[in-house]
Design an enzyme around this catalytic site. Structure first.
Site, PDB file in Angstrom:
ATOM      1  N   ASN A 207      49.626  48.252  48.009  1.00  0.00           N
ATOM      2  CA  ASN A 207      49.820  49.328  47.026  1.00  0.00           C
ATOM      3  C   ASN A 207      50.044  50.646  47.765  1.00  0.00           C
ATOM      4  OD1 ASN A 207      47.153  50.634  47.482  1.00  0.00           O
ATOM      5  ND2 ASN A 207      46.420  48.647  46.731  1.00  0.00           N
ATOM      6  N   ASP A 275      43.874  43.715  43.218  1.00  0.00           N
ATOM      7  CA  ASP A 275      43.093  42.959  42.227  1.00  0.00           C
ATOM      8  C   ASP A 275      43.267  41.452  42.399  1.00  0.00           C
ATOM      9  OD1 ASP A 275      41.841  45.053  40.843  1.00  0.00           O
ATOM     10  OD2 ASP A 275      43.759  45.587  39.923  1.00  0.00           O
ATOM     11  N   LYS A 285      56.178  31.184  57.757  1.00  0.00           N
ATOM     12  CA  LYS A 285      57.046  32.044  56.942  1.00  0.00           C
ATOM     13  C   LYS A 285      57.776  31.202  55.891  1.00  0.00           C
ATOM     14  CE  LYS A 285      60.849  35.250  57.234  1.00  0.00           C
ATOM     15  NZ  LYS A 285      62.115  35.488  57.906  1.00  0.00           N
ATOM     16  N   ASP A 303      35.451  41.901  43.018  1.00  0.00           N
ATOM     17  CA  ASP A 303      35.374  43.319  42.643  1.00  0.00           C
ATOM     18  C   ASP A 303      34.240  43.927  43.463  1.00  0.00           C
ATOM     19  OD1 ASP A 303      34.793  45.799  41.434  1.00  0.00           O
ATOM     20  OD2 ASP A 303      35.891  45.162  39.652  1.00  0.00           O
ATOM     21  N   ILE A 304      34.609  44.678  44.481  1.00  0.00           N
ATOM     22  CA  ILE A 304      33.615  45.194  45.448  1.00  0.00           C
ATOM     23  C   ILE A 304      32.674  46.186  44.765  1.00  0.00           C
ATOM     24  CG2 ILE A 304      33.360  46.451  47.637  1.00  0.00           C
ATOM     25  CD1 ILE A 304      36.245  45.315  48.294  1.00  0.00           C
ATOM     26  N   LYS A 336      35.311  52.211  32.340  1.00  0.00           N
ATOM     27  CA  LYS A 336      35.211  51.657  33.701  1.00  0.00           C
ATOM     28  C   LYS A 336      33.823  51.898  34.287  1.00  0.00           C
ATOM     29  CE  LYS A 336      39.174  51.215  35.862  1.00  0.00           C
ATOM     30  NZ  LYS A 336      40.409  51.602  36.506  1.00  0.00           N
ATOM     31  N   LYS A 340      31.760  48.642  35.415  1.00  0.00           N
ATOM     32  CA  LYS A 340      31.456  48.403  36.835  1.00  0.00           C
ATOM     33  C   LYS A 340      29.952  48.500  37.104  1.00  0.00           C
ATOM     34  CE  LYS A 340      35.875  48.594  38.381  1.00  0.00           C
ATOM     35  NZ  LYS A 340      36.578  47.699  39.295  1.00  0.00           N
TER      36      LYS A 340
END
Ligand code: CTP
Length: 400
Positions: A207, A275, A285, A303-304, A336, A340
């Protein structure tokens, strides 16, 4: 405040403010010995500087040898702090390149004493990529900066480049001479950067995270005395001063590295964790077949933040998350925070024109479970020091 500084005065129109700085420092019992560059002598006279500082003024290597018993090596190490004020673009460039072509730059090269730089120059000179590169290099080498400020300049232009007010420079000198370290004894664990989830040995899913916000938080917490572990995905950033960097690639590596780094007093999850990962990444490859449509099966990553927020013997007393949202910021941020299970959340709008990813500024909505605060648009370094100050206040109000 007591202490001894060497003040290096550069040759810019703002040099006259160095006189006021000397006066303020002398009032606070700081011994100030001054060095003027050749061009500084065109803006302020050695005589005024000497009268205000009450100490010999040095302009050349020769004058140093004549005026005092010290050589330049001894002088450079005789102070608690070297202050460069005003630091012109030229002086910063000479420092960044390690030149030693006059007394000022020779002292700066010969010292291992902390250096505080107060830049002052025309806005275009400050914004020039060469100056910005020099600024970055000097910071990476551990120099501290105060300013420059935004404002109207002597040349009539407006923008960043103005010397900070002498009072502000005195405050920066004060904290450099007797740093306030309220996070001493606290372990802060920070995640930062993106993760790379491999598709095969040469391709990965990632990302746009640059890691800048997480690295700035690590630096700010370390500056307040914390022991900082920075678990970071791949970034182009250098490890901040006084921080232990644990480089990782994938979300699973990041999770494992965080668990290994526990216990911590505070966990700050600033990473943009992927995610999902590819269910079966290929060991070789993947070869493309003409006209083939490829689909990748993705499975969820750990999910840390949610894992480290769970109650348990190793749960940090303060767990902080970030929320990257592109719409309905407050509503999504509140959901959130609850989902969380963390204590505080810093939400930012990463959509459209915001330029948060990769940029140097951030606008934060801060949630602590009770109130929602809007922090104005500010540099990521300022978001970081504000957050570090909040941590310090939190820990000073809770017993160990
Ligand atoms: N986070 C994490 N581990 C993950 C995903 C996210 O630790 N696998 C953390 C991030 O570091 C951040 C917070 O969770 O502190 C929120 O991340 P964000 O990307 O905004 O949200 P997601 O959890 O991915 O949820 P969604 O994509 O649905 O918004």
């Amino acid at each position: 405040m007591a202490g001894r500084i060497i003040l290096i005065i550069g040759g810019g129109i703002a040099a006259y403010k160095a006189l006021e700085l000397i006066r303020l420092l002398r009032k606070r019992d700081v011994a100030v010995e001054c060095v003027l560059t050749d061009s500084a002598t065109h803006f302020v006279t050695p005589l005024s500087v000497q009268a205000l500082s009450g100490a010999p003024v040095h302009t050349t290597l020769l004058s140093l040898a004549e005026d005092s018993q010290m050589d330049h090596i001894a002088l450079s190490r005789s102070a608690d702090l070297l202050v460069v004020c005003p630091a012109t673009a030229n002086l910063m460039a000479r420092m960044a390149n390690g030149l030693a072509d006059d007394l000022a730059t020779t002292l700066l090269l010969a010292t291992d004493t902390p250096v505080l730089i107060a830049p002052a120059m025309n806005v275009r000179m400050w914004k020039h990529p060469a100056t910005q590169e020099n600024y970055r290099r000097l910071r990476e080498r551990g120099c501290d900066f105060v300013g420059p400020e935004d404002g109207e300049m002597a040349c009539g232009e407006f923008g960043p480049g103005r010397l900070s007010a002498p009072e502000t420079i005195v405050e920066a000198i004060e904290s450099a001479l007797s740093p306030h370290k309220p996070l001493t004894g606290r372990h802060v664990l920070i995640t930062a950067g993106p993760t790379h989830e491999p598709i095969d040995p040469v391709r990965f899913i990632a990302n746009h995270s640059s890691g800048k916000q997480g690295y700035a938080i690590a630096e700010a917490c370390a500056a307040l005395g914390a022991q900082v572990t920075l678990v970071s995905g791949p970034t182009a950033l250098p490890c901040p001063k006084g921080v232990t960097l644990v480089p990782v690639l994938t979300a699973s590596d990041m999770m494992a590295a965080c668990e290994k780094a526990l216990p911590a007093d505070c966990v700050i999850c600033a990473a943009a964790v992927g995610d999902w990962r590819v269910a079966q990444s290929s060991e070789q490859k993947r070869k493309k077949q003409p006209g083939e449509t490829v689909s990748l099966a993705l499975v969820e990553n750990p999910d840390i933040l949610a894992t480290l927020s769970r109650p348990g013997p190793h749960r940090a007393s303060l767990v902080i998350g970030f929320a990257a949202e592109t719409e309905s910021l407050e509503q999504h941020a509140k959901a959130k925070l609850a989902r969380k299970g963390c204590d505080w959340l810093l939400a930012n709008d990463v959509g459209g024109e915001s330029a948060v990813f990769g940029g140097d500024r951030n606008r934060i909505l801060f949630l602590n479970g009770e109130t929602v605060e809007t922090w104005p648009d500010m540099p990521k370094a300022e978001v970081a020091s504000l957050l570090a100050t909040r941590l310090a206040a939190h820990f000073s109000s809770t017993s160990r």
